[in-house]
Design a protein around this motif. Sequence first.
Motif, PDB file in Angstrom:
ATOM      1  N   UNK A  34      43.443  26.359  45.195  1.00  0.00           N
ATOM      2  CA  UNK A  34      44.633  27.214  45.173  1.00  0.00           C
ATOM      3  C   UNK A  34      45.887  26.368  45.179  1.00  0.00           C
ATOM      4  N   UNK A  54      39.330  31.274  39.453  1.00  0.00           N
ATOM      5  CA  UNK A  54      40.556  31.684  40.136  1.00  0.00           C
ATOM      6  C   UNK A  54      41.586  32.192  39.138  1.00  0.00           C
ATOM      7  N   UNK A  57      40.597  35.605  37.785  1.00  0.00           N
ATOM      8  CA  UNK A  57      40.852  36.678  38.737  1.00  0.00           C
ATOM      9  C   UNK A  57      42.342  36.979  38.838  1.00  0.00           C
ATOM     10  N   UNK A  58      43.158  35.905  38.823  1.00  0.00           N
ATOM     11  CA  UNK A  58      44.588  36.120  38.978  1.00  0.00           C
ATOM     12  C   UNK A  58      45.165  36.853  37.777  1.00  0.00           C
ATOM     13  N   UNK A  60      44.024  39.553  36.650  1.00  0.00           N
ATOM     14  CA  UNK A  60      43.689  40.968  36.754  1.00  0.00           C
ATOM     15  C   UNK A  60      44.930  41.768  37.120  1.00  0.00           C
ATOM     16  N   UNK A  62      46.950  45.545  37.565  1.00  0.00           N
ATOM     17  CA  UNK A  62      46.502  46.819  38.138  1.00  0.00           C
ATOM     18  C   UNK A  62      45.929  47.732  37.052  1.00  0.00           C
ATOM     19  N   UNK A  65      42.390  46.552  36.700  1.00  0.00           N
ATOM     20  CA  UNK A  65      41.618  46.982  37.873  1.00  0.00           C
ATOM     21  C   UNK A  65      41.306  48.474  37.783  1.00  0.00           C
ATOM     22  N   UNK A  66      42.302  49.252  37.347  1.00  0.00           N
ATOM     23  CA  UNK A  66      42.075  50.706  37.209  1.00  0.00           C
ATOM     24  C   UNK A  66      41.024  50.973  36.134  1.00  0.00           C
ATOM     25  N   UNK A  68      38.571  48.966  35.325  1.00  0.00           N
ATOM     26  CA  UNK A  68      37.257  48.613  35.900  1.00  0.00           C
ATOM     27  C   UNK A  68      36.741  49.739  36.786  1.00  0.00           C
ATOM     28  N   UNK A  69      37.653  50.334  37.569  1.00  0.00           N
ATOM     29  CA  UNK A  69      37.233  51.415  38.468  1.00  0.00           C
ATOM     30  C   UNK A  69      36.785  52.642  37.664  1.00  0.00           C
ATOM     31  N   UNK A  71      35.507  52.533  34.626  1.00  0.00           N
ATOM     32  CA  UNK A  71      34.214  52.139  34.039  1.00  0.00           C
ATOM     33  C   UNK A  71      33.102  52.302  35.074  1.00  0.00           C
ATOM     34  N   UNK A  72      33.422  51.886  36.289  1.00  0.00           N
ATOM     35  CA  UNK A  72      32.454  51.960  37.387  1.00  0.00           C
ATOM     36  C   UNK A  72      32.067  53.412  37.678  1.00  0.00           C
ATOM     37  N   UNK A  75      29.840  54.779  34.890  1.00  0.00           N
ATOM     38  CA  UNK A  75      28.452  54.284  35.002  1.00  0.00           C
ATOM     39  C   UNK A  75      27.735  55.001  36.145  1.00  0.00           C
ATOM     40  N   UNK A  76      28.453  55.177  37.247  1.00  0.00           N
ATOM     41  CA  UNK A  76      27.868  55.848  38.418  1.00  0.00           C
ATOM     42  C   UNK A  76      27.481  57.290  38.064  1.00  0.00           C
TER      43      UNK A  76
END
Lengths: 232, 113
Positions: A34, A54, A57-58, A60, A62, A65-66, A68-69, A71-72, A75-76
Amino acid sequence: VERQPGRDEGRADRDAHGGVQVDAACQSEHEMCLSLQKNFAIQSTVHCQAMQAELDRSAVSHHAAAARLRHLSEVRRRARRAALAPSSALLALGAVAVIHGALALAWPHAAVLSAVWVGAVVAVRPVLRRARRRRGLEAARRLPFVCAAVAVAIAAVSVAAGASPLVSAVATAGALAASLAGMPAIAAAAMVSGLTGDALVAQGLAPAAGELIAGAGLLAAGLAGAAREGGG
Amino acid sequence: MSHPTTRLDPAIHQPARLGILTAACEVKRIDFVSLRDLLDLTDGNLSRHLATLEGAGYIKIDKTFESRRPRTWIAATRAGRSALEREIAALREIVDAAAPARRAPARPRSAPA
């Protein structure tokens, strides 16, 4: 250190800083990574998997991230639909209610009904097990358990309210399975079927007739769900 | 407290691997073909991602023969379930952290002199 230097310039920077052992530092101490990211320009010449991770990830935002959520949860929803098979469950529960109602109307004898129940459970279990194996997916016990527990609780409430416990239980179980699988319209249809059957029984209709009506509604909901699943 | 992006797990952050772990966590176990169809992945792609997740200890792969046909079952491990929970929490934090900034009204411009 200037940002984004050239390849050779970057190598010179590392040499100028006493030949920092980047790989070793990253492996041994994540914090070092870091700090390097903050103080040095990140270059392709720096080989460090932890640092690259690192950076990934940095990046990413919002929005990502939204996404990905979303997509998740998609799938669920698909996995739950495949695991619970709400259309098949509604068809099976509707058939149970219709058969039970028809038998009760034709021959209102408790011993016969009990024998039919036991026979149905014994016959259906291996069929269900084989179907589950063929489907290539074994549902976690949690979801069917939740559906069954809520159905039993609602059946107990309906006994106290003077409604048909069988109608309440099968309608609740079917509706909950459809709702968990992301099929709210089918869940609502199952609930309406159950409530209609219960309301008619509460108004004085024979419980067996209420079971026939609710069972027919559940079968219709199951067919609609199967058609929807088939259509994508 | 560290920024939520630093808590994202590179082993499952990739969308396909996130999907695989999510599907595996929703069921007791799922076979290769069902998982491939559920996520619209190719055989080779799915195999690679499964190897990565198995290497991280997040899934368990069980190869069996049923009626003389090979069958691969995939199940999430306890570590996989925890990792997925942490990933979801970190993603939610990233989204939530941006929400107040989006809701905040734009700063009024100073009037020209």
